[in-house]
Write a protein that holds these residues in place. Structure first.
Motif, PDB file in Angstrom:
ATOM      1  N   ASN A  14       6.708  10.842  -3.431  1.00  0.00           N
ATOM      2  CA  ASN A  14       7.979  11.167  -4.080  1.00  0.00           C
ATOM      3  C   ASN A  14       8.332  10.338  -5.297  1.00  0.00           C
ATOM      4  N   CYS A  15       7.812   9.177  -5.421  1.00  0.00           N
ATOM      5  CA  CYS A  15       8.185   8.303  -6.534  1.00  0.00           C
ATOM      6  C   CYS A  15       6.988   8.160  -7.468  1.00  0.00           C
ATOM      7  N   LYS A  16       6.813   9.133  -8.320  1.00  0.00           N
ATOM      8  CA  LYS A  16       5.631   9.152  -9.192  1.00  0.00           C
ATOM      9  C   LYS A  16       5.573   7.929 -10.105  1.00  0.00           C
ATOM     10  N   ALA A  17       6.726   7.393 -10.479  1.00  0.00           N
ATOM     11  CA  ALA A  17       6.738   6.214 -11.352  1.00  0.00           C
ATOM     12  C   ALA A  17       6.190   4.985 -10.623  1.00  0.00           C
ATOM     13  N   LEU A  18       6.416   4.893  -9.313  1.00  0.00           N
ATOM     14  CA  LEU A  18       5.961   3.733  -8.544  1.00  0.00           C
ATOM     15  C   LEU A  18       4.566   3.918  -7.955  1.00  0.00           C
ATOM     16  N   THR A  19       4.055   5.145  -7.951  1.00  0.00           N
ATOM     17  CA  THR A  19       2.779   5.419  -7.298  1.00  0.00           C
ATOM     18  C   THR A  19       1.649   4.553  -7.839  1.00  0.00           C
ATOM     19  N   ALA A  20       1.525   4.474  -9.140  1.00  0.00           N
ATOM     20  CA  ALA A  20       0.434   3.689  -9.728  1.00  0.00           C
ATOM     21  C   ALA A  20       0.582   2.206  -9.392  1.00  0.00           C
ATOM     22  N   TYR A  21       1.808   1.736  -9.345  1.00  0.00           N
ATOM     23  CA  TYR A  21       2.065   0.324  -9.061  1.00  0.00           C
ATOM     24  C   TYR A  21       1.804  -0.005  -7.587  1.00  0.00           C
ATOM     25  N   VAL A  22       2.229   0.879  -6.699  1.00  0.00           N
ATOM     26  CA  VAL A  22       2.181   0.600  -5.269  1.00  0.00           C
ATOM     27  C   VAL A  22       0.848   0.969  -4.634  1.00  0.00           C
ATOM     28  N   SER A  23       0.201   2.013  -5.117  1.00  0.00           N
ATOM     29  CA  SER A  23      -0.930   2.570  -4.379  1.00  0.00           C
ATOM     30  C   SER A  23      -2.288   1.970  -4.729  1.00  0.00           C
ATOM     31  N   SER A  24      -2.330   0.716  -5.056  1.00  0.00           N
ATOM     32  CA  SER A  24      -3.622   0.073  -5.267  1.00  0.00           C
ATOM     33  C   SER A  24      -4.072  -0.575  -3.945  1.00  0.00           C
ATOM     34  N   PRO A  25      -5.368  -0.679  -3.718  1.00  0.00           N
ATOM     35  CA  PRO A  25      -5.858  -1.303  -2.477  1.00  0.00           C
ATOM     36  C   PRO A  25      -5.375  -2.745  -2.301  1.00  0.00           C
ATOM     37  N   ASP A  26      -5.260  -3.473  -3.417  1.00  0.00           N
ATOM     38  CA  ASP A  26      -4.790  -4.862  -3.317  1.00  0.00           C
ATOM     39  C   ASP A  26      -3.359  -4.923  -2.798  1.00  0.00           C
ATOM     40  N   ARG A  27      -2.500  -4.048  -3.311  1.00  0.00           N
ATOM     41  CA  ARG A  27      -1.100  -4.033  -2.863  1.00  0.00           C
ATOM     42  C   ARG A  27      -1.002  -3.597  -1.394  1.00  0.00           C
ATOM     43  N   ALA A  28      -1.822  -2.640  -0.999  1.00  0.00           N
ATOM     44  CA  ALA A  28      -1.823  -2.210   0.399  1.00  0.00           C
ATOM     45  C   ALA A  28      -2.256  -3.359   1.308  1.00  0.00           C
ATOM     46  N   LEU A  29      -3.275  -4.086   0.897  1.00  0.00           N
ATOM     47  CA  LEU A  29      -3.746  -5.228   1.679  1.00  0.00           C
ATOM     48  C   LEU A  29      -2.676  -6.317   1.765  1.00  0.00           C
ATOM     49  N   ILE A  30      -1.996  -6.562   0.671  1.00  0.00           N
ATOM     50  CA  ILE A  30      -0.906  -7.550   0.674  1.00  0.00           C
ATOM     51  C   ILE A  30       0.200  -7.106   1.629  1.00  0.00           C
ATOM     52  N   GLY A  31       0.554  -5.816   1.575  1.00  0.00           N
ATOM     53  CA  GLY A  31       1.596  -5.293   2.472  1.00  0.00           C
ATOM     54  C   GLY A  31       1.216  -5.439   3.931  1.00  0.00           C
ATOM     55  N   VAL A  32      -0.022  -5.105   4.270  1.00  0.00           N
ATOM     56  CA  VAL A  32      -0.487  -5.233   5.653  1.00  0.00           C
ATOM     57  C   VAL A  32      -0.481  -6.703   6.065  1.00  0.00           C
ATOM     58  N   ALA A  33      -0.928  -7.578   5.186  1.00  0.00           N
ATOM     59  CA  ALA A  33      -0.944  -9.017   5.499  1.00  0.00           C
ATOM     60  C   ALA A  33       0.467  -9.540   5.734  1.00  0.00           C
ATOM     61  N   VAL A  34       1.417  -9.092   4.943  1.00  0.00           N
ATOM     62  CA  VAL A  34       2.819  -9.523   5.120  1.00  0.00           C
ATOM     63  C   VAL A  34       3.347  -9.042   6.468  1.00  0.00           C
ATOM     64  N   VAL A  35       3.048  -7.793   6.827  1.00  0.00           N
ATOM     65  CA  VAL A  35       3.512  -7.258   8.110  1.00  0.00           C
ATOM     66  C   VAL A  35       2.899  -8.045   9.268  1.00  0.00           C
ATOM     67  N   VAL A  36       1.612  -8.312   9.205  1.00  0.00           N
ATOM     68  CA  VAL A  36       0.949  -9.057  10.278  1.00  0.00           C
ATOM     69  C   VAL A  36       1.498 -10.480  10.368  1.00  0.00           C
ATOM     70  N   LEU A  37       1.658 -11.132   9.238  1.00  0.00           N
ATOM     71  CA  LEU A  37       2.187 -12.502   9.229  1.00  0.00           C
ATOM     72  C   LEU A  37       3.618 -12.548   9.766  1.00  0.00           C
ATOM     73  N   LEU A  38       4.452 -11.628   9.308  1.00  0.00           N
ATOM     74  CA  LEU A  38       5.840 -11.582   9.772  1.00  0.00           C
ATOM     75  C   LEU A  38       5.912 -11.293  11.266  1.00  0.00           C
ATOM     76  N   SER A  39       5.087 -10.376  11.744  1.00  0.00           N
ATOM     77  CA  SER A  39       5.067 -10.060  13.178  1.00  0.00           C
ATOM     78  C   SER A  39       4.614 -11.266  13.995  1.00  0.00           C
ATOM     79  N   THR A  40       3.618 -11.973  13.505  1.00  0.00           N
ATOM     80  CA  THR A  40       3.131 -13.162  14.207  1.00  0.00           C
ATOM     81  C   THR A  40       4.211 -14.232  14.279  1.00  0.00           C
ATOM     82  N   ILE A  41       4.903 -14.450  13.181  1.00  0.00           N
ATOM     83  CA  ILE A  41       5.976 -15.453  13.157  1.00  0.00           C
ATOM     84  C   ILE A  41       7.108 -15.052  14.091  1.00  0.00           C
ATOM     85  N   LEU A  42       7.473 -13.763  14.085  1.00  0.00           N
ATOM     86  CA  LEU A  42       8.556 -13.305  14.957  1.00  0.00           C
ATOM     87  C   LEU A  42       8.180 -13.326  16.433  1.00  0.00           C
TER      88      LEU A  42
END
Length: 186
Positions: A14-42
């Protein structure tokens, strides 16, 4: 991770302007790492609340007079947990933060993704109806390729919505029970 995937898919569609910025493999990996780290801390309070304790139980067999000791393991609350009253905090943490909030976010993203699916289907049907029969062979190939890509997008989104629904079916009752258990104590 399921909430992150649903949000990622929604932004991608839905957000074509953000697609190029968000949909890179590096950003996806960073997002997954943040979720895992936050879940571990919580989860640290859960790690501190429980300990595995073993104790011995006498087992007398009916047929003979032998007595054997059996080791039994169980979860017990730690002294540290008792001193800080961690049990209530862990109930809220698991019931609200790990169960109910993700379920509410998944409901929201699932609703938005279903709306997007309906909109894309209506648009595809409208384009198919209004397309002219006298188009060149190259344009026809381009349209067929575009339709295949749209179909793949719809299938991927539908599959994600199904995964989100299954997540909700399993997690929402658990979250509600944990939260109601906490409320019933107070």
């Amino acid at each position: 991770l399921t909430v992150y995937l649903a949000a990622f898919r929604y932004v991608f569609l839905n957000c074509k302007a953000l697609t190029a910025y968000v949909s890179s493999p590096d950003r996806a990996l960073i997002g997954v790492a943040v979720v895992v780290l936050l879940s571990t801390i919580l989860c640290v309070p859960s790690y501190l609340e429980h300990q595995i304790v073993h104790y011995y139980v006498n087992n007398t067999q009916i047929a003979s007079n032998k007595s054997d000791k059996i080791i039994i393991y169980r979860f017990d609350q730690t002294a540290f947990s008792k001193s800080l009253a961690l049990r209530d905090k862990v109930f809220v943490l698991h019931g609200v933060i790990f169960k109910l909030i993700p379920c509410m976010l998944l409901l929201l993203f699932s609703f938005l993704l279903v709306q997007q699916l309906r909109s894309a289907l209506k648009q595809s049907q409208h384009v198919h109806r209004t397309s002219t029969a006298n188009i060149s062979k190259e344009k026809r190939k381009g349209r067929l390729h575009g339709r295949k890509r749209e179909k793949e997008n719809r299938r991927t989104t539908l599959m994600l919505v199904i995964v989100c629904a299954l997540f909700l079916v399993t997690e929402l009752p658990q979250g509600a029970i944990l939260f109601l258990t906490f409320l019933s104590k107070h």
